[in-house]
Design a protein around this motif. Structure first.
Motif, PDB file in Angstrom:
ATOM      1  N   PHE A  92      46.874  40.917  55.705  1.00 46.02           N
ATOM      2  CA  PHE A  92      45.465  40.578  55.470  1.00 46.02           C
ATOM      3  C   PHE A  92      45.440  39.524  54.359  1.00 46.02           C
ATOM      4  O   PHE A  92      46.137  39.662  53.348  1.00 46.02           O
ATOM      5  CB  PHE A  92      44.666  41.820  55.074  1.00 46.02           C
ATOM      6  N   TYR A  93      44.628  38.511  54.577  1.00 49.52           N
ATOM      7  CA  TYR A  93      44.580  37.360  53.661  1.00 49.52           C
ATOM      8  C   TYR A  93      43.209  37.246  53.005  1.00 49.52           C
ATOM      9  O   TYR A  93      42.213  37.730  53.552  1.00 49.52           O
ATOM     10  CB  TYR A  93      44.869  36.071  54.446  1.00 49.52           C
ATOM     11  N   PRO A  94      43.156  36.558  51.868  1.00 43.07           N
ATOM     12  CA  PRO A  94      41.839  36.308  51.252  1.00 43.07           C
ATOM     13  C   PRO A  94      40.970  35.484  52.192  1.00 43.07           C
ATOM     14  O   PRO A  94      41.476  34.693  52.992  1.00 43.07           O
ATOM     15  CB  PRO A  94      42.184  35.498  49.994  1.00 43.07           C
ATOM     16  N   GLN A  95      39.652  35.658  52.079  1.00 43.96           N
ATOM     17  CA  GLN A  95      38.714  34.848  52.859  1.00 43.96           C
ATOM     18  C   GLN A  95      38.803  33.406  52.355  1.00 43.96           C
ATOM     19  O   GLN A  95      38.647  33.152  51.159  1.00 43.96           O
ATOM     20  CB  GLN A  95      37.272  35.347  52.664  1.00 43.96           C
ATOM     21  N   PHE A  96      39.032  32.500  53.279  1.00 44.60           N
ATOM     22  CA  PHE A  96      39.276  31.110  52.912  1.00 44.60           C
ATOM     23  C   PHE A  96      38.140  30.525  52.053  1.00 44.60           C
ATOM     24  O   PHE A  96      38.388  29.894  51.012  1.00 44.60           O
ATOM     25  CB  PHE A  96      39.470  30.266  54.183  1.00 44.60           C
ATOM     26  N   GLU A 101      36.138  28.172  47.096  1.00 46.03           N
ATOM     27  CA  GLU A 101      35.045  28.067  46.120  1.00 46.03           C
ATOM     28  C   GLU A 101      35.536  28.442  44.716  1.00 46.03           C
ATOM     29  O   GLU A 101      35.251  27.757  43.729  1.00 46.03           O
ATOM     30  CB  GLU A 101      33.940  29.045  46.548  1.00 46.03           C
ATOM     31  N   PHE A 102      36.317  29.512  44.643  1.00 47.64           N
ATOM     32  CA  PHE A 102      36.808  30.001  43.353  1.00 47.64           C
ATOM     33  C   PHE A 102      37.757  28.983  42.707  1.00 47.64           C
ATOM     34  O   PHE A 102      37.641  28.678  41.513  1.00 47.64           O
ATOM     35  CB  PHE A 102      37.526  31.347  43.560  1.00 47.64           C
ATOM     36  N   ARG A 125      41.582  37.885  46.174  1.00 46.41           N
ATOM     37  CA  ARG A 125      42.911  37.864  46.804  1.00 46.41           C
ATOM     38  C   ARG A 125      43.400  39.248  47.221  1.00 46.41           C
ATOM     39  O   ARG A 125      44.275  39.357  48.089  1.00 46.41           O
ATOM     40  CB  ARG A 125      43.941  37.236  45.850  1.00 46.41           C
ATOM     41  N   LYS A 126      42.904  40.314  46.562  1.00 48.64           N
ATOM     42  CA  LYS A 126      43.470  41.643  46.864  1.00 48.64           C
ATOM     43  C   LYS A 126      42.432  42.677  47.306  1.00 48.64           C
ATOM     44  O   LYS A 126      42.609  43.358  48.322  1.00 48.64           O
ATOM     45  CB  LYS A 126      44.198  42.194  45.623  1.00 48.64           C
ATOM     46  N   VAL A 127      41.362  42.806  46.512  1.00 45.23           N
ATOM     47  CA  VAL A 127      40.428  43.915  46.745  1.00 45.23           C
ATOM     48  C   VAL A 127      39.677  43.742  48.070  1.00 45.23           C
ATOM     49  O   VAL A 127      39.638  44.667  48.894  1.00 45.23           O
ATOM     50  CB  VAL A 127      39.433  44.043  45.566  1.00 45.23           C
ATOM     51  N   GLU A 128      39.109  42.549  48.266  1.00 40.79           N
ATOM     52  CA  GLU A 128      38.334  42.339  49.508  1.00 40.79           C
ATOM     53  C   GLU A 128      39.218  42.443  50.749  1.00 40.79           C
ATOM     54  O   GLU A 128      38.835  43.124  51.725  1.00 40.79           O
ATOM     55  CB  GLU A 128      37.604  40.982  49.423  1.00 40.79           C
ATOM     56  N   PRO A 129      40.423  41.828  50.755  1.00 36.53           N
ATOM     57  CA  PRO A 129      41.288  42.022  51.933  1.00 36.53           C
ATOM     58  C   PRO A 129      41.656  43.486  52.164  1.00 36.53           C
ATOM     59  O   PRO A 129      41.727  43.940  53.301  1.00 36.53           O
ATOM     60  CB  PRO A 129      42.534  41.185  51.594  1.00 36.53           C
TER      61      PRO A 129
END
Ligand code: SF4
Length: 240
Positions: A92-96, A101-102, A125-129
């Motif tokens: 699972f990857y971070p939302q592009f 934006e960050f 990079r970690k929590v949302e994925p």
């Protein structure tokens, strides 16, 4: 946690008590078909659990979070693990858009600028994925061991995670590092080469370092943040 989930947790804890790791994982997998997942970072403990799952054909989905800032050695052991078990571990990857934006706003190494920006980086990079990976899942298996915990802190092998709304299961909670290492060598399991250089919990490259013998596991991550010791320890615990 509701009364119902509390009751279920107590029942499950009773059911797995006295079982070995393989039987406990199998029991949970049968009880929650398609809802048990294992999150690997390819650390030593994770490699033991992958071996237990794959060599016993337990139908647990294995995934990893690729933050985009991992060590080269981590990608190597990920690849070796895929080859050894003839699998493709799902990532699972971070939302592009969030990442772009960050970074446009704060630069590529914003985690050094402030704790707030470090937390934002970790969230993207970690929590949302992880939250995406856990959608529709009931049990999350991780490699936490008692040695990772701060002195005096106790967790049960099955623990409710209110933030992620899953029950966590720690099959190696009571294993020592010696047991883990012996299992790795006896079974010829691939492991991250950084463990030979004093690395313990291997996460993102800019935020992980080797520790000296006797140093707390918490010293391995975000060492530049002059936080109270308990906060630092909790931050490391949150990795699991
Ligand atoms: Fe970003 Fe460091 Fe957190 Fe990785 S550990 S997500 S690089 S702040």
């Amino acid at each position: 946690m509701t009364y119902t989930s509390d009751f279920k947790l107590n029942t499950l804890t009773h059911q797995i008590s006295g079982l070995n790791e393989i039987d406990a994982i199998s029991l949970l997998t049968n009880a929650f078909k398609g809802e048990v997942v294992f999150s690997t970072s390819f650390n030593l403990e994770d490699q033991v659990i992958t071996r237990l799952i794959k060599s016993n054909n337990i139908p647990v989905e294995i995934f990893t979070i690729d933050t985009g800032r991992l060590f080269e050695e981590t990608y190597n052991v990920w690849n070796q693990t895929n080859i050894k078990y003839n699998i493709n571990i799902k990532a699972f990857y971070p939302q592009f858009n969030n990442l772009q934006e960050f970074i446009e706003a704060n630069g590529p190494n914003a985690f050094h600028q402030s704790i707030q920006l470090r937390k934002e980086c970790c969230y993207i990079r970690k929590v949302e994925p992880l939250q995406r990976a856990l959608k529709g899942k009931t049990i999350l298996i991780t490699g936490l061991r008692e040695e990772h915990l701060p002195e005096g802190r106790h967790v049960d092998q099955l623990e409710w995670d209110a933030i992620n709304q899953v029950t966590k299961f720690y099959p190696l909670l009571h294993w020592t590092l010696e047991q883990v290492s012996s299992f790795i060598f006896e079974n010829n399991i691939p492991y991250n080469a950084l463990h030979n250089k004093g690395f313990v919990n291997i996460g993102c490259a800019p935020c992980t370092r080797a520790i000296k013998p006797g140093e707390a596991y918490s010293a391995a991550n975000w060492w530049w943040e002059k936080k109270p010791e308990t906060e630092k320890i909790n931050a490391v615990y949150a990795l699991y």
